[in-house]
Design a protein around this motif. Structure first.
Motif: not given
Length: 399
Positions: A283, A312-316, A285, A319
């Motif tokens: 995953d 995926l997170p929009v700010d992947a 994280d 990050q």
């Protein structure tokens, strides 16, 4: 005859918008050292010198200075350069006459005449050491017509030129064939063909009469195992994608006519390796935690291996970049595996949106045409037409 066999330099390539001049310069330093140490009779560059048909001025300057440096390392060495599918044949040959003063022979394309005299342009004598048959990348339909309507043009060409070489080789010199194409043994398919992303011809396409075939096009060093003589891909000096996480090297071959070729490989020390981490998808994280633990002084290119339950997170990307803020590595992209389709065949090559950007226009076009059922001569003809169009557009843009 002692030869150094290299190919698929792809000068000017960028890895996800990261410039790579320092890596190419390092490669040339290592290659020059190998040349100085080996003092070969010939250095063979079997296509894809550049990554683009219209390389930038700095990239062309790098190439010129590198070739002069290689000549300086061994002034008696002949250098033979052929065009690959990424190269512009005419652009590569533009200084052909000047290069002869440095024992550099450049063969970009086929220039035909009424008789077989034009074939001599592809037959290069390396003093009294051997003969190099330099064949650039040519789409099948662009080879000269075969004498028999039922014979394949490409196969007929190789038979024709090798027949002429045999007639000229009265001294019994070793013969090396250069080509930029994909071949395999019909009984042992290559991993690229198994993956379905490249069309292969049987090794018999090359005909016979050579003592060593110095091939380019495939980036992993490999050899056709059951060929009667050594048929080898030396591989690319640098990884061009994340699918190339393996040792990159140059091939040194001692070629004697009618005898088995002695082969040695010299691995390159890569300034930046490519790594997909972790080895198995996890995953987002968890993948980010692995990235944060990456050694701070390791300058590798990194792709995160992520198992998706959703998107995926929009700010992947942000990050990921924050996770390596104080590290030397270069985060590039994500390899994403969707839980819903995890059972798909393992030999399928997946392309993420970011990886898609790394494909050149011809590779994009070929994938699309193949998805539409195009294959064989029809596919090669369409790709050939598109290559000419792209070259014209890029030349106009460069004016």
């Amino acid at each position: 005859m002692i030869i150094i066999h290299t190919s698929d330099w792809h000068l000017g390539h960028e890895m996800y918008n990261y410039r790579r001049e320092d890596e190419f310069e390092d490669f040339f330093r290592q290659l020059k050292s190998i040349v100085a140490d080996t003092q070969p009779d010939a250095l063979l560059v079997s296509g894809d010198v550049y990554h683009s048909t219209v390389p930038t001025i700095p990239t062309q300057t790098m190439y010129t200075e590198a070739m002069l440096g290689l000549h300086e390392a061994c002034p008696t060495m002949h250098i033979v350069v052929t065009a690959g599918n990424h190269d512009s044949a005419s652009r590569l040959e533009i200084d052909r006459s000047l290069w002869h003063h440095f024992h550099v022979h450049v063969v970009g394309g086929l220039v035909r005449a009424e008789d077989d005299s034009w074939l001599d342009r592809h037959i290069i004598r390396i003093e009294d050491k051997g003969i190099v048959v330099a064949v650039p990348h040519v789409f099948k339909q662009n080879f000269p017509p075969a004498e028999s309507p039922n014979e394949d043009r490409q196969t007929a060409f190789f038979k024709r030129i090798m027949r002429k070489v045999a007639e000229q080789n009265v001294e019994g010199l070793p013969i090396v064939l250069m080509a930029h194409l994909a071949v395999q043994d019909s009984n042992e398919p290559h991993e690229y063909s198994l993956a379905g992303n490249m069309e292969f011809d049987d090794v018999s396409t090359l005909g016979g009469g050579y003592d060593y075939a110095a091939l380019g096009h495939l980036h992993r060093p490999s050899q056709v195992p059951s060929a009667s003589t050594a048929v080898r891909y030396c591989g690319s000096p640098l990884p061009i994608s994340f699918n190339e996480e393996y040792e990159h090297s140059v091939t040194i071959a001692e070629v004697v006519h009618g005898q088995p070729t002695r082969i040695e490989t010299r691995p390159f020390k890569l300034p930046r390796e490519v790594h997909t981490i972790p080895a198995e998808p996890v995953d987002f994280d968890s993948a980010l935690k692995v990235l944060k633990k990456w050694p701070s002084n390791d300058p590798s290119y990194i792709r995160l291996n992520v198992m998706l339950g959703g998107g995926l997170p929009v700010d992947a990307s942000e990050q990921a970049l924050n996770a390596i803020r104080d590290k030397q590595c270069r985060f590039c992209t994500f390899r994403t595996v969707d839980k819903q389709v995890e059972s798909r065949p393992t030999d399928r090559i997946d392309v993420s949106p970011d990886e898609f950007r790394e494909l050149n226009p011809l590779e994009v076009a070929q994938r699309y045409l193949e998805s539409e059922g195009k294959s064989g001569d029809e596919l090669k003809e369409l790709i050939g037409m598109m290559k000419k169009t792209i070259e014209q557009i890029e030349m106009e843009a460069a004016k």
